[in-house]
Design an enzyme around this catalytic site. Structure first.
Site, mmCIF file in Angstrom:
data_model
loop_
_atom_site.group_PDB
_atom_site.id
_atom_site.type_symbol
_atom_site.label_atom_id
_atom_site.label_comp_id
_atom_site.label_asym_id
_atom_site.label_seq_id
_atom_site.Cartn_x
_atom_site.Cartn_y
_atom_site.Cartn_z
ATOM 1 N N ASN A 32 -7.803 6.179 0.282
ATOM 2 C CA ASN A 32 -7.262 4.862 -0.023
ATOM 3 C C ASN A 32 -7.950 3.917 0.950
ATOM 4 O OD1 ASN A 32 -5.129 2.656 0.755
ATOM 5 N ND2 ASN A 32 -4.454 3.423 -1.233
ATOM 6 N N SER A 33 -8.688 2.937 0.445
ATOM 7 C CA SER A 33 -9.599 2.151 1.272
ATOM 8 C C SER A 33 -8.886 1.324 2.332
ATOM 9 C CB SER A 33 -10.435 1.226 0.392
ATOM 10 O OG SER A 33 -11.261 1.951 -0.474
ATOM 11 N N GLN A 34 -9.647 0.984 3.359
ATOM 12 C CA GLN A 34 -9.166 0.132 4.434
ATOM 13 C C GLN A 34 -8.699 -1.210 3.872
ATOM 14 O OE1 GLN A 34 -12.254 -0.783 7.204
ATOM 15 N NE2 GLN A 34 -10.882 -1.679 8.723
ATOM 16 N N ARG B 269 0.816 -1.218 0.000
ATOM 17 C CA ARG B 269 0.000 0.000 0.000
ATOM 18 C C ARG B 269 0.849 1.268 0.000
ATOM 19 N NH1 ARG B 269 -3.907 1.558 5.129
ATOM 20 N NH2 ARG B 269 -5.555 2.658 3.991
#
Length: 203
Positions: A43-45, A17
């Protein structure tokens, strides 16, 4: 053959990530939480990303669409899952994020994946379809028929709708829809065509 969970875990290990976060957020890369990438987007979990990718079950060689690609982390994860025999198109409506995501993909060395700027008034990227898999990282108020129409026969769409995560399969008799828990996302928005007023929030 590896299970979807095993393949997704390998992809998340291979595509960290960190390289898809703004510099100010990189110290928080290990937090299991959404992180801001600017312009009201996140930015998604990681847990949510993993669950969505497992539901999507991307296969090597698939043609995949990533709607709301943001920093292009999900685009790169999808590209890892398709391998170089596949293709992944990310679609993003914010010009600065289109540029940011595209640069992140170049740095990741995945030329079979790219990011396009969303066409006003259009959801997805119909000119590149049909797709075996479509991932949507933004919440719609109802299932968007426009995206279902971009699936190939037997294709799968995963997206949050009105708080529920849906897995939609394009079958001969119409879409088959499964529900997979409650989630929160930024709203799915298509910019209006030129000359029309912008709609209110989608959800």
């Amino acid at each position: 053959m590896p299970s979807p969970a095993e393949r997704v875990a390998a992809a998340m290990e291979a595509v960290p990530r960190t390289g898809f976060l703004p510099p100010a957020q990189r110290a928080h890369t290990d937090r299991d939480a959404p992180l801001s990438i600017g312009h009201g987007q996140t930015n998604s979990q990681p847990t949510t990303v993993r669950q969505m990718l497992e539901l999507l079950d991307v296969q090597p060689g698939d043609r995949v669409l990533d709607v709301g690609s943001g920093s292009a982390w999900t685009t790169a994860l999808l590209a890892h899952l398709t391998g170089p025999d596949g293709s992944v198109t990310g679609v993003e409506r914010v010009p600065d994020l289109v540029a940011f995501g595209a640069a992140n993909l170049v740095a990741a060395g995945m030329p079979w994946a790219h990011v396009e700027r969303a066409v006003p008034g259009t959801l997805g990227w119909p000119c590149g379809g049909p797709y075996q898999r479509i991932l949507v990282s933004a919440q719609a108020p109802a299932l968007p028929a426009e995206l279902v129409d971009q699936l190939s026969a037997g294709g799968v769409l995963v997206l949050p709708v009105a708080g529920r995560m849906l897995r939609v399969r394009a079958d001969d008799g119409g879409p088959t829809v499964e529900e997979h828990g409650w989630y929160r996302f930024v709203p799915l928005v298509a910019d209006p065509p030129a000359g029309r007023a912008a709609p209110g929030p989608a959800g």
